[in-house]
Scaffold this motif. Structure first.
Motif: not given
Lengths: 472, 99
Positions: B31-32, B38-41, B4, B2, B34-36
């Protein structure tokens, strides 16, 4: 790095070799002397000295009725509501906030004679792993001023490591007590979720927030949880005290599982060596250490950075520029009051987390992110349950490396988040865990070993930690 | 993965009652993402047959006695210390919110 434990300090008071006033004055002067580390946001000097005089007076009258923490000065992270100084949560949002009541845990410490002398620095609203996100400037690591103390309870850990006070209160949502304990070389204890009341603690993520302690010994952590635990009618999530919270007597040989996922090639060799030494120590003490795999544990960080921002976005909605806290002076409408007050009152990391939380809770994303994360959380909890069928406790590092340099991770939020990779698992499952000093790396920076137990094994966990302190 | 966008950030900011400048929105979008990312795993994790966990200790329906507690002493301290515009009659002065 010296200083007395709680029991040594209470002992001197009861022997008549010290007074509460002298203890408080000495603590305040040490804190001032170490001012350059920026471990504090404010001191509660006036109230602390008044309380010390009261305690000295009642000790003279009724020496037999001294509290278990009589005359012991401590520092509370500045997200605990307390009298005698503002409670800021290290945020501009609460810069002038005066608490109308005190946190239950502070009341319980005071009832046993402890004296809060100062409020310590943290990442604003406890959002961070290095204390660099404080609106009052970063705290510096007591072992190397060019490095971070860890976070978010960095000020509390530094104050204990510098020998200013025998213990400090912190909060741990994903590692915020254990990580700074590890980076500063002190004992950091995160209790079972619900064992200590959060009433009067500034909320971050309500499903994992716990109150924790930073101290010089595991015995002191055991004493503190004994004083503070128990149901609180003001916090409906609190649990009954387990009967074996004050664990008495020796431990039979235990099975300890070394978490394989935390000993991979990405972990600093000095950290791995320190954990292996700690395992050998356990073996010399008669315990059995074997490797264990928790396959879903590496997913805990992704779960954490969905669930926790979601809860943050909800908990921080209360700061609206109307009810209390910062209010933008020039806002022309109600919407502008909300928007500008929150824009000016929150810092970049606060906003980042609120926005992530809003994102994962948005219509169309809530199933894919939030619900999915909570379901992976169940998988993680099941992995822990399976491991605790075979093992009494689990062991591993607190962090993959020792304290990093100030500014090293501030440009890359995801890299900063990865600091928490080894601590968030116990948080998501509500498990008790303790960070114990386990030597240092070649540069002299402290390394922490983390012991994790099943829910409500706190008494036994801290007994094992105490036994380990007595062995070389 | 994704992505953002700054427009997404403005939408999220509005939902979060935050004002975000254009430059800030660009940083936050990066930033978001990269973070999203990561959590998409988690999307690839098999969770068939598992229920979500919202709280970890299993407490249910915790009650306390329905009794009145007198907080009048607290209210005094709360108002004096935390309300910038407390009027002598005890009312709180606030900014105009209606046109």
């Amino acid at each position: 790095m010296s200083g007395e434990t709680i029991s040594q300090m209470v002992g001197r008071l009861l022997d008549g070799r010290a007074t509460a006033r002298a203890n408080v004055e000495a603590a305040l002067s040490r804190l001032t002397e170490h001012g350059s580390y920026n471990s504090l946001i404010s001191t509660c000097e006036q109230r602390a000295l008044q309380r010390a005089d009261q305690i000295d007076q009642s000790l003279r009258k009724e020496p037999g009725r001294a509290g278990r923490l009589a005359g012991v000065p401590f520092v509370a992270k500045d997200n605990f509501l307390s009298f005698g100084a503002p409670t800021t949560a290290a945020s501009k949002m609460l810069r002038n906030f005066q608490a109308p009541y005190q946190a239950t845990v502070i009341e319980r410490l005071e009832a046993e004679g402890a004296i809060c002398v100062a409020k310590s620095n943290l990442d604003a609203f406890a959002h961070g792993s290095s204390t660099e996100n404080s609106d009052f400037g970063p705290t510096l690591n007591p072992h190397d001023k060019s490095r971070v103390p860890g976070g978010s309870s960095g000020g509390s850990a530094a104050a204990v490591a510098l020998g200013s006070v025998p213990f400090a209160l912190g909060t741990d949502t994903g590692g915020s007590v254990r990580l700074p304990a590890s980076f500063c070389g002190v004992v950091g204890y995160k209790p079972t979720y619900g064992l200590l009341s959060r009433f009067g603690v500034v909320a971050m993520a309500s499903s994992t927030d716990v109150v924790g302690t930073l101290s010089r010994s595991a015995g002191d952590a055991a004493l503190l949880v004994d004083v503070m635990s128990g149901r609180d009618p003001h916090d409906a999530t609190t649990l009954d005290r387990p009967s074996d919270l004050r664990y008495k007597g020796g431990l039979r040989p235990l099975n300890v599982g070394l978490i394989e996922e935390f000993m991979g090639p990405e972990v600093d060799p000095a950290v791995k060596a320190a954990i292996e030494n700690t395992c050998q120590k356990l073996a010399r003490m008669g315990h059995r250490v074997n490797k264990v795999s928790l396959a879903s544990l590496p997913l805990a960080l992704a779960v954490y950075y969905i669930v926790v921002p979601a809860e943050i976005s909800s908990n921080l909605a209360r700061y609206d520029g109307i009810r209390y806290g910062y209010s933008a002076p020039r806002a022309a409408s109600l919407e502008a009051t909300y928007g500008l007050s929150r824009d000016q009152g929150f810092n970049a990391e606060n906003k980042r987390r609120i926005l992530i939380g809003t994102y994962v809770l948005s219509s169309g994303y809530i199933e894919a992110y939030y619900q999915k994360a909570q379901t992976v959380r169940t998988k993680l909890i099941n992995d822990f349950k399976a491991a605790f069928k075979r093992f009494d406790f689990l062991i591993g590092p607190v962090a993959p490396a020792t304290a990093f340099k100030l500014g090293q991770n501030t440009k890359d939020p995801l890299k900063m988040y990865l600091t928490d990779v080894m601590t968030v698992g116990a948080s998501m499952a509500g498990l008790p865990a303790v960070s114990l000093p386990a030597g240092s790396d070649p540069a002299g920076l402290p390394i922490g070993a983390q012991l994790i137990g099943p829910q409500l094994s706190d008494g036994k966990l801290l007994q094992l930690a105490q036994d380990m302190e007595g062995v070389n | 993965m994704s992505k953002v966008t700054p427009e997404d950030i403005q939408k999220l900011a509005q939902l979060s009652a935050l004002s975000v400048s254009r430059t800030e929105a660009e940083h936050l979008a990066r930033d978001l993402s990269a973070i999203v990312g990561y959590v998409e795993q988690l999307a690839a994790v098999d969770t068939a047959g598992l229920e979500p966990t919202y709280q970890v200790t299993g407490l249910q329906n915790v009650e306390r006695p329905d009794e009145v507690t007198d907080y009048s002493d607290l209210r005094h301290g709360l108002l004096d210390a935390n309300v910038p515009n407390l009027r002598p009659d005890g009312h709180i002065g606030v900014g105009r919110v209606l046109k």
